[in-house]
Write a protein that holds these residues in place. Structure first.
Motif, mmCIF file in Angstrom:
data_model
loop_
_atom_site.group_PDB
_atom_site.id
_atom_site.type_symbol
_atom_site.label_atom_id
_atom_site.label_comp_id
_atom_site.label_asym_id
_atom_site.label_seq_id
_atom_site.Cartn_x
_atom_site.Cartn_y
_atom_site.Cartn_z
ATOM 1 N N ILE A 1 -3.613 -5.027 16.605
ATOM 2 C CA ILE A 1 -3.339 -3.693 17.131
ATOM 3 C C ILE A 1 -3.580 -3.681 18.641
ATOM 4 O O ILE A 1 -2.771 -3.155 19.400
ATOM 5 N N GLU A 2 -4.686 -4.289 19.064
ATOM 6 C CA GLU A 2 -5.015 -4.339 20.493
ATOM 7 C C GLU A 2 -3.956 -5.075 21.309
ATOM 8 O O GLU A 2 -3.605 -4.647 22.404
ATOM 9 N N ASN A 3 -3.439 -6.206 20.766
ATOM 10 C CA ASN A 3 -2.475 -6.989 21.553
ATOM 11 C C ASN A 3 -1.022 -6.577 21.302
ATOM 12 O O ASN A 3 -0.117 -7.182 21.855
ATOM 13 N N GLY A 4 -0.792 -5.582 20.433
ATOM 14 C CA GLY A 4 0.554 -5.068 20.211
ATOM 15 C C GLY A 4 1.354 -5.774 19.128
ATOM 16 O O GLY A 4 2.496 -5.395 18.856
ATOM 17 N N THR A 5 0.764 -6.775 18.479
ATOM 18 C CA THR A 5 1.470 -7.465 17.394
ATOM 19 C C THR A 5 1.727 -6.507 16.231
ATOM 20 O O THR A 5 2.765 -6.564 15.592
ATOM 21 N N LEU A 6 0.771 -5.624 15.975
ATOM 22 C CA LEU A 6 0.918 -4.600 14.937
ATOM 23 C C LEU A 6 0.923 -3.242 15.636
ATOM 24 O O LEU A 6 -0.104 -2.797 16.156
ATOM 25 N N ASP A 7 2.103 -2.614 15.663
ATOM 26 C CA ASP A 7 2.200 -1.335 16.363
ATOM 27 C C ASP A 7 2.830 -0.229 15.517
ATOM 28 O O ASP A 7 2.994 0.896 15.975
ATOM 29 N N CYS B 1 -10.796 1.480 5.488
ATOM 30 C CA CYS B 1 -11.451 1.531 6.796
ATOM 31 C C CYS B 1 -10.521 2.179 7.808
ATOM 32 O O CYS B 1 -9.355 2.419 7.527
ATOM 33 N N ASN B 2 -11.052 2.420 8.996
ATOM 34 C CA ASN B 2 -10.271 2.986 10.080
ATOM 35 C C ASN B 2 -10.065 1.896 11.121
ATOM 36 O O ASN B 2 -11.018 1.457 11.756
ATOM 37 N N LEU B 3 -8.835 1.441 11.298
ATOM 38 C CA LEU B 3 -8.530 0.346 12.216
ATOM 39 C C LEU B 3 -8.363 0.806 13.655
ATOM 40 O O LEU B 3 -8.494 0.012 14.576
ATOM 41 N N LEU B 4 -8.082 2.072 13.869
ATOM 42 C CA LEU B 4 -7.820 2.569 15.217
ATOM 43 C C LEU B 4 -9.084 3.089 15.912
ATOM 44 O O LEU B 4 -9.054 3.395 17.088
ATOM 45 N N ARG C 1 2.645 2.648 13.147
ATOM 46 C CA ARG C 1 1.621 3.592 12.651
ATOM 47 C C ARG C 1 1.608 3.640 11.124
ATOM 48 O O ARG C 1 0.543 3.732 10.514
ATOM 49 N N ARG C 2 2.782 3.581 10.520
ATOM 50 C CA ARG C 2 2.864 3.639 9.053
ATOM 51 C C ARG C 2 2.186 2.422 8.426
ATOM 52 O O ARG C 2 1.469 2.560 7.438
ATOM 53 N N LYS C 3 2.411 1.239 8.994
ATOM 54 C CA LYS C 3 1.770 0.036 8.453
ATOM 55 C C LYS C 3 0.260 0.066 8.698
ATOM 56 O O LYS C 3 -0.519 -0.328 7.829
ATOM 57 N N ILE C 4 -0.138 0.528 9.874
ATOM 58 C CA ILE C 4 -1.570 0.624 10.172
ATOM 59 C C ILE C 4 -2.240 1.552 9.158
ATOM 60 O O ILE C 4 -3.293 1.224 8.605
ATOM 61 N N LYS C 5 -1.613 2.697 8.881
ATOM 62 C CA LYS C 5 -2.163 3.642 7.893
ATOM 63 C C LYS C 5 -2.200 3.010 6.503
ATOM 64 O O LYS C 5 -3.158 3.216 5.751
ATOM 65 N N VAL D 1 1.085 -11.064 7.872
ATOM 66 C CA VAL D 1 0.840 -9.815 7.146
ATOM 67 C C VAL D 1 1.399 -8.619 7.904
ATOM 68 O O VAL D 1 1.669 -7.587 7.304
ATOM 69 N N CYS D 2 1.586 -8.764 9.212
ATOM 70 C CA CYS D 2 2.169 -7.676 10.012
ATOM 71 C C CYS D 2 3.619 -7.410 9.609
ATOM 72 O O CYS D 2 4.158 -6.351 9.900
ATOM 73 N N GLU D 3 4.227 -8.373 8.954
ATOM 74 C CA GLU D 3 5.620 -8.238 8.510
ATOM 75 C C GLU D 3 5.732 -7.663 7.094
ATOM 76 O O GLU D 3 6.829 -7.380 6.629
ATOM 77 N N TRP D 4 4.619 -7.513 6.401
ATOM 78 C CA TRP D 4 4.654 -6.968 5.046
ATOM 79 C C TRP D 4 5.142 -5.522 5.085
ATOM 80 O O TRP D 4 4.862 -4.768 6.016
#
Length: 172
Positions: A147-153, A167-170, A155-159, A116-119
């Motif tokens: 997010i913690e291990n850097g697999t998802l970094d 929810c707030n992931l950060l 910001r646009r995808k996190i948002k 899903v990090c690649e979506w």
């Protein structure tokens, strides 16, 4: 082609299962799961996501009747008949037989959550809202780890995930 042949082709093949057939059931829940069959008293426990237990079709029917959230929230995943069973039904056929297949229409296997990090942001907006509530909770836990291990970094995808999940992931 005869009328009988036409009718046979249109009729979907129904899988015949009996209550004693043993089925592999994997946990899709990030955490411990427990179910005690109120009819037989038999307990079932999964230590975490990916743990496999064997349940009978009868146990699964009881679980569906007593605790449908296990399926509705995608906490349990049917893998198929247990090895050695004289059962030819696959996982999809078992789910259809139990009438739980609609719960898994938009299912994402927790083992493949890293994908899903690649979506794209558009895919996130489209696919995440379709997930069952339990699957969204599992995805949230997984995303925080990514997010913690850097697999998802990104910001646009996190948002985009935050917006789709509400929810707030950060935030700790």
């Amino acid at each position: 082609m005869t009328e009988e042949t036409k009718t046979t082709k249109k009729t979907p093949k129904t899988v015949a299962l009996h209550d004693g057939v043993s089925v592999k059931v994997r946990s899709g829940f990030y955490g411990k799961l427990y179910f005690k069959n109120p009819r037989s008293g038999e307990p079932f426990a999964w230590s975490g996501a990916g743990d496999v237990q064997f349940m009978t079709v009868g146990d699964l029917k009881t679980m569906k009747a007593q605790c449908p959230g296990y399926f509705r929230n995608n906490w349990l995943i049917i893998l198929g008949c247990a090895d050695g069973e004289e059962c030819t039904a696959n996982a999809a056929e078992i789910c259809k037989y139990l009438a739980i297949d609609h719960y898994y229409k938009d299912y994402i296997d927790p083992a493949s959550f890293t994908s899903v990090c690649e979506w794209s942001e558009a895919e996130i907006a489209e696919r995440v809202p379709m997930l069952a509530e339990g699957a969204k909770q599992n995805l949230t836990v997984a995303l925080k780890g990514f997010i913690e291990n850097g697999t998802l970094d990104s910001r646009r995808k996190i948002k985009a995930f935050e917006k789709a999940l509400g929810c707030n992931l950060l935030e700790d």
